[in-house]
Design an enzyme around this catalytic site. Sequence first.
Site, PDB file in Angstrom:
ATOM      1  N   CYS A  64     -12.920  -4.796   8.612  1.00  0.00           N
ATOM      2  CA  CYS A  64     -12.026  -5.953   8.552  1.00  0.00           C
ATOM      3  C   CYS A  64     -11.499  -6.211   9.961  1.00  0.00           C
ATOM      4  O   CYS A  64     -11.733  -5.420  10.885  1.00  0.00           O
ATOM      5  CB  CYS A  64     -10.868  -5.686   7.596  1.00  0.00           C
ATOM      6  SG  CYS A  64      -9.811  -4.301   8.136  1.00  0.00           S
ATOM      7  N   HIS A 124      -2.706   2.098  10.667  1.00  0.00           N
ATOM      8  CA  HIS A 124      -1.893   2.168   9.447  1.00  0.00           C
ATOM      9  C   HIS A 124      -0.406   1.912   9.698  1.00  0.00           C
ATOM     10  O   HIS A 124       0.354   1.703   8.763  1.00  0.00           O
ATOM     11  CB  HIS A 124      -2.045   3.550   8.800  1.00  0.00           C
ATOM     12  CG  HIS A 124      -3.467   3.979   8.671  1.00  0.00           C
ATOM     13  ND1 HIS A 124      -4.078   4.822   9.579  1.00  0.00           N
ATOM     14  CD2 HIS A 124      -4.419   3.656   7.769  1.00  0.00           C
ATOM     15  CE1 HIS A 124      -5.336   4.999   9.231  1.00  0.00           C
ATOM     16  NE2 HIS A 124      -5.570   4.305   8.139  1.00  0.00           N
ATOM     17  N   CYS A 134      -2.289  -2.668  12.246  1.00  0.00           N
ATOM     18  CA  CYS A 134      -2.856  -3.930  11.765  1.00  0.00           C
ATOM     19  C   CYS A 134      -1.740  -4.974  11.661  1.00  0.00           C
ATOM     20  O   CYS A 134      -0.673  -4.684  11.105  1.00  0.00           O
ATOM     21  CB  CYS A 134      -3.499  -3.720  10.396  1.00  0.00           C
ATOM     22  SG  CYS A 134      -4.034  -5.265   9.633  1.00  0.00           S
ATOM     23  N   HIS A 188       0.557   8.265   1.887  1.00  0.00           N
ATOM     24  CA  HIS A 188      -0.377   7.484   2.697  1.00  0.00           C
ATOM     25  C   HIS A 188       0.317   7.084   4.004  1.00  0.00           C
ATOM     26  O   HIS A 188       1.497   6.721   3.991  1.00  0.00           O
ATOM     27  CB  HIS A 188      -0.835   6.232   1.939  1.00  0.00           C
ATOM     28  CG  HIS A 188      -1.967   5.513   2.598  1.00  0.00           C
ATOM     29  ND1 HIS A 188      -1.768   4.628   3.632  1.00  0.00           N
ATOM     30  CD2 HIS A 188      -3.314   5.566   2.404  1.00  0.00           C
ATOM     31  CE1 HIS A 188      -2.948   4.152   4.030  1.00  0.00           C
ATOM     32  NE2 HIS A 188      -3.894   4.704   3.294  1.00  0.00           N
ATOM     33  N   GLU A 223       0.310   4.471   5.759  1.00  0.00           N
ATOM     34  CA  GLU A 223       0.910   3.135   5.748  1.00  0.00           C
ATOM     35  C   GLU A 223       2.266   3.150   5.046  1.00  0.00           C
ATOM     36  O   GLU A 223       3.218   2.486   5.476  1.00  0.00           O
ATOM     37  CB  GLU A 223      -0.024   2.127   5.064  1.00  0.00           C
ATOM     38  CG  GLU A 223       0.502   0.706   5.144  1.00  0.00           C
ATOM     39  CD  GLU A 223      -0.352  -0.307   4.393  1.00  0.00           C
ATOM     40  OE1 GLU A 223       0.213  -1.298   3.889  1.00  0.00           O
ATOM     41  OE2 GLU A 223      -1.581  -0.107   4.313  1.00  0.00           O
ATOM     42  N   THR A 272      -0.862  -2.554   1.707  1.00  0.00           N
ATOM     43  CA  THR A 272      -1.869  -3.623   1.852  1.00  0.00           C
ATOM     44  C   THR A 272      -3.221  -3.284   1.245  1.00  0.00           C
ATOM     45  O   THR A 272      -4.073  -4.169   1.117  1.00  0.00           O
ATOM     46  CB  THR A 272      -2.087  -3.964   3.344  1.00  0.00           C
ATOM     47  OG1 THR A 272      -2.610  -2.814   4.011  1.00  0.00           O
ATOM     48  CG2 THR A 272      -0.802  -4.414   4.011  1.00  0.00           C
ATOM     49  N   CYS A 331      -3.913  -7.074   1.563  1.00  0.00           N
ATOM     50  CA  CYS A 331      -4.565  -7.841   2.623  1.00  0.00           C
ATOM     51  C   CYS A 331      -5.816  -8.556   2.120  1.00  0.00           C
ATOM     52  O   CYS A 331      -6.416  -8.168   1.117  1.00  0.00           O
ATOM     53  CB  CYS A 331      -4.863  -6.943   3.823  1.00  0.00           C
ATOM     54  SG  CYS A 331      -6.385  -5.991   3.686  1.00  0.00           S
ATOM     55  N   ASN A 361      -8.475   1.839   0.531  1.00  0.00           N
ATOM     56  CA  ASN A 361      -9.210   0.651   0.075  1.00  0.00           C
ATOM     57  C   ASN A 361     -10.594   1.013  -0.452  1.00  0.00           C
ATOM     58  O   ASN A 361     -11.099   0.385  -1.365  1.00  0.00           O
ATOM     59  CB  ASN A 361      -9.257  -0.413   1.184  1.00  0.00           C
ATOM     60  CG  ASN A 361     -10.304  -0.151   2.231  1.00  0.00           C
ATOM     61  OD1 ASN A 361     -11.465  -0.523   2.076  1.00  0.00           O
ATOM     62  ND2 ASN A 361      -9.908   0.521   3.314  1.00  0.00           N
ATOM     63  N   SER A 415     -13.046   0.292   6.635  1.00  0.00           N
ATOM     64  CA  SER A 415     -13.143   1.071   7.874  1.00  0.00           C
ATOM     65  C   SER A 415     -14.538   1.689   8.067  1.00  0.00           C
ATOM     66  O   SER A 415     -14.724   2.546   8.922  1.00  0.00           O
ATOM     67  CB  SER A 415     -12.065   2.162   7.907  1.00  0.00           C
ATOM     68  OG  SER A 415     -11.974   2.834   6.680  1.00  0.00           O
TER      69      SER A 415
END
Length: 315
Positions: free
Chosen positions: A17, A79, A101, A129, A131, A170, A200, A230, A272
């Site tokens: 991405c 992240h 990001c 996580h 993030e 996200t 996202c 993801n 990723s």
Amino acid sequence: MTYPVLQLFIAAPRGFCAGVDRAIRIVELAIEKHGPPVYVRHEIVHNRFVVDSLKAKGAVFVEELDEVPDGAPVVFSAHGVPKSVPTAAQDRGLDYLDATCPLVSKVHRQAERQVAAGRHIVFIGHAGHPEVIGTFGQVPAGTMTLVETVDDVAKMEVADPLNLSFLTQTTLSVDDTAEIVAALKRRFPAVEGPRGEDICYATSNRQAAVKAIAPRVDAMLVIGAPNSSNSLRLVEVAEREGVKAKLIQRAAELDWAFLDGVSTLGITAGASAPELLVRELVDRLSERFQVVEREVETTRENIAFKLPRGLDAAA
């Protein structure tokens, strides 16, 4: 010898991405600018192949800032990090670059605004996580509560139900998150949500592509890392659609027994995972099958994010 035919339905979009692309480029340009070593706090993105490739170019990955020598350049992962990390870097005089990001940074700013408005935040995400840790680190302790499931919403204790808002990680499952948000709105009708979608575009698009492929295939392979949120969600989406699915990091991990009785196979890659790993898998499948490829495009992505100041000129 005649090989059996295996029809491949390859998801589009898949793989990198814009946020991942930007983060990797930041590390590469930092190495070009400063020379190796350039330190990176946490895996820049959750993919072993990408991390190893950057190590070979001169990146050194560490978990905490105190592992970075004085005077060395350091990059923060895609992240996002708690506010305390750049503050500590400034205190030590470290030359740092933030590869967070921009879509994660947007959630950080939303969290700040909600707390400034006096609202308690319900954050939908996965405990531990990076993030989630980074987002919690944007606001004072006690101003945000993590929920992972609909059951968590039912158990929540809230001091002021009229001053609540919610935000999300996200990289979540679109369907699971919708269920949790619905439960939250049923229990706390006054809860305020973000103006736009926090999940996202890349996460949503890759899940939609899996849903489009699922009815056409006997099985699905997802290329991604076991710590990639993801990528794990793509496996779950396929399974929810009634298709057996498996996460693999590289073609070498392919278990041929998984393909017993399979004549149609879906392939996708987490945000990723580079395209090179998709081609590697197709080549491996060609060793035992007569492969027929078909790309299933559900949307076209043309998003790109700007590089930080100072690196854009180097690019």
